[in-house]
Design an enzyme around this catalytic site. Structure first.
Site, PDB file in Angstrom:
ATOM      1  CB  SER A   3      -0.913  -0.009   1.226  1.00  0.00           C
ATOM      2  OG  SER A   3      -1.822   1.073   1.143  1.00  0.00           O
ATOM      3  CD  GLU A   4      -1.295   5.865  -2.304  1.00  0.00           C
ATOM      4  OE1 GLU A   4      -1.070   5.765  -3.512  1.00  0.00           O
ATOM      5  OE2 GLU A   4      -2.137   6.649  -1.833  1.00  0.00           O
TER       6      GLU A   4
END
Lengths: 227, 239
Positions: free
Chosen positions: A54-55
């Site tokens: 996840s960023e």
């Protein structure tokens, strides 16, 4: 085919998520974008070791907590929903998180899309009429991932093809999408053009072509979508 | 912790970095400052320091942060109080960004949208003393307009320039008297890079621990970056 009849055969977003999840191979690190892509997490076959990135610096993002009383503001997905961490997961800061993307460590990224062009151009960050938009990490992730999967409905609410000859919406990343997954079809973006690999049961490849602006290459191996 | 015999005790009196209160911690933040604010969504946001800055009534801030606040909390507090002249962020318009949306539509706040990875790297470059960097992100998009494009080994890159700030406000998990920091899960996000890129770094940490009690291997931000800190545990944010 009329709209009501079409609605009955199209994949639901859950069915689409299941199909995309089947594309993820054992050992892959996969980024999931905001919205529909997050739905893929629970559908990865249990015998495949897939880790999600996840960023916001999560390596090993996993399903939401079973009991939401455990939800924690410091463990949220990119879409700000509560998640858990896969055993053996880790955290990095934001600059490192995007180095993972641009540095080519993501085997795949699953992103929502407004439009995908024949050459793999992706438009997904803002609507044409808006003054500006929320780009988030979409541009960095689409340029960096080894494979970019676009996950979307096949046509707009007005029935227009979201697979296009040339994107008319603002560009997110040029020549980045490698495969398109819609509620109607799976289409590979190849140097020779768009190849129809799978179509939803209840439609024919010709029906998919009719709903698609660019010409599709329809090989003999084309088959119904399974999930 | 280090193997036995490899730690040298501190004998000098080390400078006290703990502020008496959140108000004291932000007392020298001036109107018109460029302020980096850690956090992503609701994670790792220095809510207590935001409250303190709002109470101080600073004006004309340029805020560098990924988002624009969640409902009435976080950056939205700054916005609602009229403290903000300009936002530099990647994701201004989430569903929960109602405060920013209204102000932007009314023309009361400026906006610069930066791709998230470029935002993080511009901050990193600012902290690392670099003049910028070349990224493939944004090539052929409107977010590269007006920026220099360079070709390296046949691939096009956008020249992105460094970002620095007068002040960074940071949310950490643990702090020791040196200002060494650890973070909590994905609450880490932009916080460590922002610590490197501001002239003044003000931290709220959940917990204060004794000097020497943090394993040197788990310290993420060395205290050299930290100007001062408050212990958040003592103060409840209005959130």
């Amino acid at each position: 085919m009329n709209v009501a009849a079409l609605a009955k055969v199209l994949l639901t977003s859950e069915q689409l998520a299941k199909r995309v999840a089947l594309e993820l191979e054992d050992g892959w690190l996969v980024n999931v974008g905001i919205g529909m892509p997050t739905q893929c997490l629970p559908f990865v076959p249990a015998d495949r070791d897939v880790q999600f990135h996840s960023e916001n610096g999560i390596i090993g993002m996993a399903r939401p907590p079973k009991d939401l009383k455990h939800a924690d503001n410091d463990l949220l997905s990119a879409g700000k929903g509560p998640v858990t961490l896969l055993q053996g997961g880790s955290f990095v800061h934001h600059a490192d998180s995007f180095a993972i993307s641009r540095g080519g460590r993501l085997d795949a990224a699953i992103l929502g899309a407004y439009q995908v062009a024949v050459n793999g151009d992706l438009a997904n960050w803002r609507l044409p009429k808006a003054r500006t938009g929320s780009v988030g990490g979409a541009m960095d992730i689409a340029v960096g991932a080894k494979r970019t999967f676009a996950m979307m409905t096949h046509v707009t609410k007005d029935g227009e093809s979201k697979i296009v000859n040339k994107v008319s919406y603002p560009m997110t990343a040029q020549r980045s999408v490698t495969k398109i997954f819609t509620d109607m079809a799976v289409v590979a973006v190849m140097p020779e053009g768009l190849v129809l690999e799978e179509y939803v049961e209840g439609l024919t490849p010709a029906d998919v072509q009719a709903a698609t602006e660019p010409k599709l290459i329809i090989p003999k191996t084309v088959k119904p979508i399974r999930f | 912790m280090l193997p036995e015999g490899l730690t040298t005790p501190v004998t000098a009196r080390i400078k006290n970095k703990r502020a008496a209160s959140p108000a004291e911690a932000v007392a020298d933040v001036k109107d018109g400052s460029v302020v980096m604010v850690g956090g992503f969504g609701r994670g790792g946001v220095p809510e207590i320091l935001i409250d303190a800055l709002c109470d101080k009534g600073v004006k004309g801030l340029t805020i560098i942060s990924n988002n624009t606040g969640t409902h009435e909390t976080g950056i939205a507090r700054f916005l609602k109080q009229g403290c903000v002249k300009k936002m530099i962020c990647s994701f201004p318009f989430a569903t929960e960004s109602n405060v920013f949306r209204d102000l932007y539509n009314a023309g009361k706040v400026d906006l610069e949208v930066v791709p998230q990875g470029s935002l993080a790297e511009r901050i990193r470059a600012g902290g690392a003393g670099l003049g910028g960097f070349l990224t493939p992100t944004g090539v052929g998009t409107e977010l590269a307009q007006g920026k220099q494009i360079l070709t390296v080994n046949g691939r096009e890159y956008v020249l992105e320039l460094p970002l620095r700030a007068d002040v960074a406000i940071i949310r950490a998990r643990q702090v020791d008297p040196r200002g060494n920091l650890t973070y909590r899960m994905a609450g880490r996000n932009f916080n460590p890079v922002m610590c490197t890129a501001a002239d003044k770094v003000i931290v709220e940490a959940i917990e204060e621990v004794e000097l020497g009690s943090l394993d040197p291997e788990v310290i993420i931000t060395p205290g050299l970056y930290v100007t001062r800190y408050v212990v958040a545990g003592k103060y409840s944010s209005r959130v």
